[in-house]
Design a protein around this motif. Structure first.
Motif, PDB file in Angstrom:
ATOM      1  N   ASN A 417       3.495   2.574   6.181  1.00  0.00           N
ATOM      2  CA  ASN A 417       4.195   2.044   4.228  1.00  0.00           C
ATOM      3  C   ASN A 417       6.095   2.910   3.772  1.00  0.00           C
ATOM      4  O   ASN A 417       5.581   4.009   3.224  1.00  0.00           O
ATOM      5  N   GLN A 419       7.476   2.849   2.360  1.00  0.00           N
ATOM      6  CA  GLN A 419       7.654   2.496   0.707  1.00  0.00           C
ATOM      7  C   GLN A 419       7.355   3.754  -0.083  1.00  0.00           C
ATOM      8  O   GLN A 419       7.773   3.700  -1.147  1.00  0.00           O
ATOM      9  N   ALA A 422       9.924   6.196  -1.050  1.00  0.00           N
ATOM     10  CA  ALA A 422      10.105   6.093  -1.034  1.00  0.00           C
ATOM     11  C   ALA A 422       9.775   6.265  -3.167  1.00  0.00           C
ATOM     12  O   ALA A 422      10.486   6.994  -3.883  1.00  0.00           O
ATOM     13  N   VAL A 423       8.129   5.807  -3.312  1.00  0.00           N
ATOM     14  CA  VAL A 423       7.467   5.905  -4.390  1.00  0.00           C
ATOM     15  C   VAL A 423       7.190   7.872  -4.549  1.00  0.00           C
ATOM     16  O   VAL A 423       7.587   8.648  -5.549  1.00  0.00           O
ATOM     17  N   ARG A 426      10.237   9.248  -6.285  1.00  0.00           N
ATOM     18  CA  ARG A 426      11.275   8.921  -7.848  1.00  0.00           C
ATOM     19  C   ARG A 426      10.771   9.523  -8.922  1.00  0.00           C
ATOM     20  O   ARG A 426      11.768  10.023 -10.017  1.00  0.00           O
ATOM     21  N   ASN A 438      -2.230   3.613  -4.277  1.00  0.00           N
ATOM     22  CA  ASN A 438      -1.083   4.845  -3.182  1.00  0.00           C
ATOM     23  C   ASN A 438      -1.977   5.674  -3.256  1.00  0.00           C
ATOM     24  O   ASN A 438      -2.033   6.298  -1.824  1.00  0.00           O
ATOM     25  N   ARG A 545      14.956   5.739  -3.464  1.00  0.00           N
ATOM     26  CA  ARG A 545      14.479   5.933  -3.516  1.00  0.00           C
ATOM     27  C   ARG A 545      13.387   4.793  -4.577  1.00  0.00           C
ATOM     28  O   ARG A 545      12.254   3.970  -4.978  1.00  0.00           O
ATOM     29  N   ASN A 546      14.622   3.378  -3.948  1.00  0.00           N
ATOM     30  CA  ASN A 546      14.432   2.379  -4.578  1.00  0.00           C
ATOM     31  C   ASN A 546      13.763   1.686  -2.995  1.00  0.00           C
ATOM     32  O   ASN A 546      13.850   1.466  -1.765  1.00  0.00           O
ATOM     33  N   THR A 547      12.132   0.383  -3.000  1.00  0.00           N
ATOM     34  CA  THR A 547      11.423   0.297  -2.183  1.00  0.00           C
ATOM     35  C   THR A 547      11.548  -0.978  -1.545  1.00  0.00           C
ATOM     36  O   THR A 547      11.396  -0.634  -0.553  1.00  0.00           O
ATOM     37  N   GLU A 548      12.511  -1.510  -2.253  1.00  0.00           N
ATOM     38  CA  GLU A 548      13.263  -2.253  -1.073  1.00  0.00           C
ATOM     39  C   GLU A 548      14.594  -1.600   0.460  1.00  0.00           C
ATOM     40  O   GLU A 548      14.333  -1.828   1.000  1.00  0.00           O
ATOM     41  N   GLU A 551      13.165   0.728   2.911  1.00  0.00           N
ATOM     42  CA  GLU A 551      12.819  -0.171   3.555  1.00  0.00           C
ATOM     43  C   GLU A 551      13.584  -0.602   4.789  1.00  0.00           C
ATOM     44  O   GLU A 551      13.497  -0.433   5.799  1.00  0.00           O
TER      45      GLU A 551
END
Length: 702
Positions: A417, A419, A422-423, A426, A438, A545-548, A551
């Motif tokens: 994953n 994402q 990115a998490v 942050r 998570n 850092r942005n999950t979208e 990806e």
């Protein structure tokens, strides 16, 4: 307040900073214009001094106002292992107490911030350059807290349009995490600062404490519960003076404030349990009537100021105004500390200490998880290494183990994953990774010690290779290599053979040997993906850092790697070597002299181009500001620069080479035309290229 108070501030600036602030670039202005520039720069110095206390001389040295200041006037950098802070000031002086600050100034200020975040330091003037090493160190410690300070000689509030634009710009910067805030300092703040505590309004108030208790030794203090309506009334009556020791105006809509207000609206009866409470310093605390501990007590406070919990008080005030019926049931714990009979400076100690204590974090609870305890034992028994799971414990030498934090980062990067990578980026404390969902994704119920350690080794190998690459990278490529470490690790992991990563007999060193080439190609594809997906002016930080966004970047980069095409070359502007080569394709000096593009006697500035140069030359350049300047002459032929440090004539490249050799002992060929700048216009290389394009000539080999 009036022009009289403006006069007090003016006199203070003239007295404190008149002989300290560099005004050499204003020599050609009239005396009146120079004086106005001094007052504006002095205001910027004073603002930086308010936010980061220091001597007048240091405050003056922080001013870089002038051409190529990029909408910012002064800076203060505080490097910390907890969270570094960067303060950037834009100042507007006005003799009439009407310092103008409109939408154009907002755009300039945030543009300067974006250049700094993208590591495009060469766009800033010579006065800014000495701070670049500290800025880079602040970046290295994690996401710094950046405060944009509007230092305005005015009392009137900003227009609604300007405030809304600031909020919009803040939302763009803080879409991933709360990194940037804006503070406004006005005439009242500067007047208070120059006069000290005597200028702060003295607040006297009566308060009621429920179930109060008291301390009498070594110093006097009361503690108990106050109701939300009482605190809201206190804040309403004294909106500024109540926080004289703590905060100033802020446009920061922090997540903390929003959570406080939501709690008061939705479950006010729980607020006492959720809040850490409020601390107030008082000159005196006197009971009114008979006060029995454990009962309700009434107290007269003199010289009261909230020193911890200011956000809580402000949020309570706002929540009560928004919904007084719901919020009225809220209650909060309050401490009243009397400064009677306290030693000098004790109040400042209380203020500092209560705002720097370490709160309990979710990570601390995870250290009690049985899986972590088992992992710690497995590190010792199976790997003969140390695994640190509690905060405060000494982290082992890298060869001898790692911490739960480093393991969490590595496992997040190696997770299917993307994402989670990115998490993890942050927050430097990895707060998002400790959330139950998570945490379970990255560690699982029974984490395998070989997989954990090998993922740590991979992350370290990727970071080491990125660090090596950064020596030759600038601007967006440097930013991508720095911020994108977990993103690159995620992609590299997916390109390695990891099916047997949990097998102790697996040939993991053979996989790690592939890392250098993979990192180089991955970085190129990542930067290419970011530029194509979001544009060459997009924020690198947002992409990692942005999950979208992460990806989309991962998918695009993997498509490139899987295609087996050659990795796209980095933009020449991103590479030191390519920029050096590009600079040699045209004879910049000949082109500029022939076109008389630069007037005689123009003073040029030297700006280090690469990270190694900044590291090697920063102190040397700061020792003597004359080393950063040279005067241009069109009659100098191949040697148009007269260096201010020795008054001798040089070619741009010859002088750049000499300077680096004197500063660091490095004697290598460099392209001086990408390092010497005409302030407000660009580098010699850029100006020469523009001349040839205007003339319809393609750059040719010289």
């Amino acid at each position: 307040m009036s022009k009289l108070h403006v006069g007090y501030v003016r006199e203070a600036i003239e007295e404190r900073f008149g002989g300290l602030i560099d005004m050499s670039d204003q020599a050609r202005l009239s005396e009146a214009s120079r004086h106005q520039a001094l007052l504006s720069r002095g205001l910027a110095a004073l603002a930086a001094q308010i936010e980061h206390p220091c001597s007048d001389r240091v405050a003056a040295s922080r001013v870089f106002d002038g051409q190529d200041d990029q909408g910012l006037d002064s800076i203060a950098v505080e490097v910390s292992t907890v969270r570094s802070r960067i303060c950037l000031v834009q100042a507007k002086w006005s003799d009439q107490n009407k310092g103008a600050f409109g939408e154009a100034e907002v755009h300039k200020m945030f543009h300067g911030l974006e250049l700094m975040l993208d590591r495009n330091f060469g766009r800033f003037n010579r006065r800014f350059q000495p701070f670049v090493p500290d800025i880079e160190r602040a970046y290295e410690t994690g996401t710094p807290k950046i405060t944009l300070v509007l230092a305005l000689m005015r009392e009137a509030p900003l227009s609604d349009g300007v405030r809304e634009l600031i909020r919009m710009k803040l939302a763009e910067q803080n879409q991933v995490e709360q990194m940037v805030e804006v503070k406004i300092l006005d005439l009242r703040d500067f007047h208070r600062a120059i006069l000290g505590d005597v200028a702060a309004p003295k607040i006297d108030a009566k308060v009621q404490l429920e179930c109060f208790g008291q301390e009498s030794t070594p110093y006097k203090a009361m503690y108990g519960t106050m109701t939300v309506p009482d605190l809201a009334d206190l804040c309403e009556e004294h909106p500024r003076g109540l926080f004289a020791r703590n905060i100033r105006d802020s446009l920061d809509e922090s997540d903390v404030n929003l959570k406080i207000r939501r709690t008061l609206r939705e479950e006010p009866e729980h607020f006492w349990y959720f809040s850490n409470g409020i601390t107030m310093l008082c000159e005196t605390v006197q009971p009114l009537g008979r006060a029995l501990p454990g009962k309700v007590g009434h107290f007269q406070l003199t010289g009261v100021s909230v020193v911890n919990g200011a956000q809580t008080v402000s949020a309570i005030h706002r929540a009560f105004k928004e919904d007084p019926i719901a919020a009225q049931d809220g209650r909060v714990l309050v401490r009243l500390i009397s400064l009677e009979n306290c030693p000098p400076g004790f109040g400042d100690q209380v203020t500092t200490t209560t705002n720097t204590q370490n709160p309990i974090e979710e990570r601390d609870f995870k250290s009690l998880d049985q899986g972590q305890l088992n992992l710690r034992d497995a590190f010792a028994l199976k790997l003969n290494r140390i695994y640190v799971i509690k905060r405060g414990e000494a982290v082992p030498d890298p060869a001898h183990g790692c911490s739960i934090t480093e393991a969490a980062e590595a496992l997040a990067a190696a997770s299917p994953n993307a994402q989670l990578a990115a998490v993890a980026k942050r927050d430097q404390n990895l707060a998002g990774l400790w959330e139950d969902d998570n945490y379970q994704q990255i560690f699982g119920a029974e984490p395998n010690v070989f997989r954990v350690w090998r993922c740590v080794e991979l992350l370290r190998a990727v970071r080491a290779q990125l660090q090596d690459l950064r020596e030759g990278l600038v601007w967006r490529a440097d930013a991508a290599a720095f911020y994108g470490d977990l993103l690159v690790t995620h992609i590299v992991y997916r390109r390695l053979s990891t099916r047997s990563i949990e097998d102790p007999e697996s040939d993991w060193p053979a996989e790690l040997a592939k890392v250098p080439d993979l990192v180089r190609d991955t970085l190129s594809w990542v930067l290419n993906a970011i530029d194509e997906e979001y544009g060459t002016t997009s924020h690198i930080i947002a992409a990692v850092r942005n999950t979208e966004r992460i990806e989309r970047v991962v998918r695009a980069a993997l498509r490139g790697l899987d295609s087996e095409k050659q990795a796209p070359p980095l933009n020449t502007d991103y590479q030191v070597a390519q920029a050096e080569t590009r600079g040699r394709k045209i004879n910049a000096v000949t082109t500029l002299v022939a076109a008389r593009r630069i007037p005689d006697s123009t003073v040029l500035e030297y700006r280090p181009y690469s990270k190694p140069e900044r590291r090697e030359m920063a102190e040397w350049l700061a020792e003597d500001p004359r080393r950063t300047q040279a005067t241009w002459s069109n009659e100098g032929g191949r040697y148009p620069l007269r260096w201010h440090a020795d008054q001798e004539w040089y070619s741009p490249s010859g002088l750049a080479r000499k300077m680096r050799h004197e500063a660091a002992g490095v004697d290598s060929s460099v392209q001086g035309t990408i390092r010497w700048f005409v302030p407000g216009e660009g580098s010699l290389d850029e100006l020469a290229l523009a001349v040839r394009l205007e003339q319809g000539n393609e750059p040719a080999e010289s």
